[in-house]
Design a protein around this motif. Sequence first.
Motif, PDB file in Angstrom:
ATOM      1  N   GLY A 120      27.169  41.596  15.248  1.00  0.00           N
ATOM      2  CA  GLY A 120      26.634  42.924  14.986  1.00  0.00           C
ATOM      3  C   GLY A 120      25.202  43.075  15.474  1.00  0.00           C
ATOM      4  N   THR A 121      24.454  41.956  15.476  1.00  0.00           N
ATOM      5  CA  THR A 121      23.051  41.992  15.886  1.00  0.00           C
ATOM      6  C   THR A 121      22.914  42.164  17.388  1.00  0.00           C
ATOM      7  N   SER A 122      23.731  41.413  18.128  1.00  0.00           N
ATOM      8  CA  SER A 122      23.525  41.388  19.584  1.00  0.00           C
ATOM      9  C   SER A 122      24.812  41.429  20.399  1.00  0.00           C
TER      10      SER A 122
ATOM     11  N   ALA B  93      29.461  53.708  -2.435  1.00  0.00           N
ATOM     12  CA  ALA B  93      28.619  52.552  -2.100  1.00  0.00           C
ATOM     13  C   ALA B  93      27.160  52.930  -1.847  1.00  0.00           C
ATOM     14  N   ASP B  94      26.271  51.963  -2.150  1.00  0.00           N
ATOM     15  CA  ASP B  94      24.846  52.077  -1.821  1.00  0.00           C
ATOM     16  C   ASP B  94      24.526  51.308  -0.551  1.00  0.00           C
ATOM     17  N   VAL B  95      25.294  50.245  -0.308  1.00  0.00           N
ATOM     18  CA  VAL B  95      25.029  49.360   0.824  1.00  0.00           C
ATOM     19  C   VAL B  95      26.269  49.280   1.705  1.00  0.00           C
ATOM     20  N   LEU B  96      26.053  49.374   3.012  1.00  0.00           N
ATOM     21  CA  LEU B  96      27.154  49.212   3.967  1.00  0.00           C
ATOM     22  C   LEU B  96      26.987  47.860   4.644  1.00  0.00           C
ATOM     23  N   LEU B  97      27.965  46.964   4.445  1.00  0.00           N
ATOM     24  CA  LEU B  97      27.956  45.660   5.109  1.00  0.00           C
ATOM     25  C   LEU B  97      28.795  45.782   6.367  1.00  0.00           C
ATOM     26  N   VAL B  98      28.199  45.595   7.520  1.00  0.00           N
ATOM     27  CA  VAL B  98      28.959  45.718   8.766  1.00  0.00           C
ATOM     28  C   VAL B  98      29.029  44.362   9.446  1.00  0.00           C
ATOM     29  N   THR B  99      30.248  43.973   9.830  1.00  0.00           N
ATOM     30  CA  THR B  99      30.452  42.731  10.582  1.00  0.00           C
ATOM     31  C   THR B  99      31.106  43.079  11.911  1.00  0.00           C
ATOM     32  N   GLY B 100      30.845  42.250  12.912  1.00  0.00           N
ATOM     33  CA  GLY B 100      31.507  42.435  14.199  1.00  0.00           C
ATOM     34  C   GLY B 100      30.664  43.204  15.190  1.00  0.00           C
ATOM     35  N   PRO B 101      31.052  43.139  16.460  1.00  0.00           N
ATOM     36  CA  PRO B 101      30.203  43.661  17.538  1.00  0.00           C
ATOM     37  C   PRO B 101      30.381  45.139  17.852  1.00  0.00           C
TER      38      PRO B 101
ATOM     39  N   ASN C 167      34.627  45.803  26.387  1.00  0.00           N
ATOM     40  CA  ASN C 167      35.193  46.641  25.331  1.00  0.00           C
ATOM     41  C   ASN C 167      34.205  46.967  24.217  1.00  0.00           C
ATOM     42  N   LEU C 168      32.929  46.635  24.374  1.00  0.00           N
ATOM     43  CA  LEU C 168      31.965  46.840  23.286  1.00  0.00           C
ATOM     44  C   LEU C 168      31.183  48.134  23.443  1.00  0.00           C
ATOM     45  N   ASP C 169      30.992  48.839  22.301  1.00  0.00           N
ATOM     46  CA  ASP C 169      30.048  49.955  22.234  1.00  0.00           C
ATOM     47  C   ASP C 169      28.807  49.550  21.458  1.00  0.00           C
ATOM     48  N   GLY C 170      28.839  48.354  20.809  1.00  0.00           N
ATOM     49  CA  GLY C 170      27.729  47.882  19.987  1.00  0.00           C
ATOM     50  C   GLY C 170      26.635  47.287  20.837  1.00  0.00           C
ATOM     51  N   PRO C 171      25.632  46.640  20.229  1.00  0.00           N
ATOM     52  CA  PRO C 171      25.571  46.216  18.835  1.00  0.00           C
ATOM     53  C   PRO C 171      25.422  47.384  17.854  1.00  0.00           C
ATOM     54  N   ILE C 172      25.438  47.042  16.558  1.00  0.00           N
ATOM     55  CA  ILE C 172      25.510  48.063  15.511  1.00  0.00           C
ATOM     56  C   ILE C 172      24.342  49.042  15.588  1.00  0.00           C
ATOM     57  N   ASP C 173      23.125  48.528  15.852  1.00  0.00           N
ATOM     58  CA  ASP C 173      21.974  49.445  15.807  1.00  0.00           C
ATOM     59  C   ASP C 173      21.906  50.364  17.019  1.00  0.00           C
ATOM     60  N   ASP C 174      22.850  50.227  17.955  1.00  0.00           N
ATOM     61  CA  ASP C 174      22.992  51.249  18.999  1.00  0.00           C
ATOM     62  C   ASP C 174      23.739  52.466  18.456  1.00  0.00           C
ATOM     63  N   ILE C 175      24.386  52.319  17.302  1.00  0.00           N
ATOM     64  CA  ILE C 175      25.283  53.366  16.787  1.00  0.00           C
ATOM     65  C   ILE C 175      24.775  53.961  15.478  1.00  0.00           C
ATOM     66  N   ILE C 176      24.395  53.104  14.538  1.00  0.00           N
ATOM     67  CA  ILE C 176      23.822  53.595  13.277  1.00  0.00           C
ATOM     68  C   ILE C 176      22.561  52.768  12.980  1.00  0.00           C
ATOM     69  N   PRO C 177      21.611  53.317  12.179  1.00  0.00           N
ATOM     70  CA  PRO C 177      20.406  52.529  11.871  1.00  0.00           C
ATOM     71  C   PRO C 177      20.722  51.338  10.974  1.00  0.00           C
TER      72      PRO C 177
END
Length: 144
Positions: free
Chosen positions: A89-91, A52-60, A100-110
């Motif tokens: 994923g945004t917030s 893949a070139d693009v990673l689509l991430v859904t969920g918190p 139970n959350l470790d997100g949002p996503i940009d806390d983990i990957i860019p």
Amino acid sequence: MKLTKSFNRSLWAFHFNSGSCNGCEIEIVAAITPRYDPERFGIKLVGSPRHADVLLVTGPVVRKMRDRLERVYQQMADPKVVMCIGACGTSGGPFYDSYNLDGPIDDIIPVDVYVPGCPPRPEAIIHGVVVAQQKLERLEGEKA
Ligand code: SF4
């Protein structure tokens, strides 16, 4: 849509569910159905992050999915782009204060592209993919 010289291949996307309610998934499926038919532009979902070139991430990003998200991100070759689909994923969205959350996503990957909404409409997801493609073209151009 026309692919430029710097990005002269199809755009393949891998979807990762980091704890979504499934609402965003349904919209992703709607976005790839014949009504919109993004495959005519070479945009399609693939079964492996290595392709893949693009990673689509859904969920918190629930705690148990954190290391899997990191692993999937590392398995993708550069250049790559990450799209965050949906409010979760945004917030964190409606789950923002869950224990139970470790997100949002940009806390983990860019994250490169945010597609807001709960869930976002298919048109917004396809627009996000076009923005992701433009970013990839820039990255490919810098590499060339
Ligand atoms: S943004 Fe809305 S639809 Fe998408 S996973 Fe979160 S709650 Fe579900």
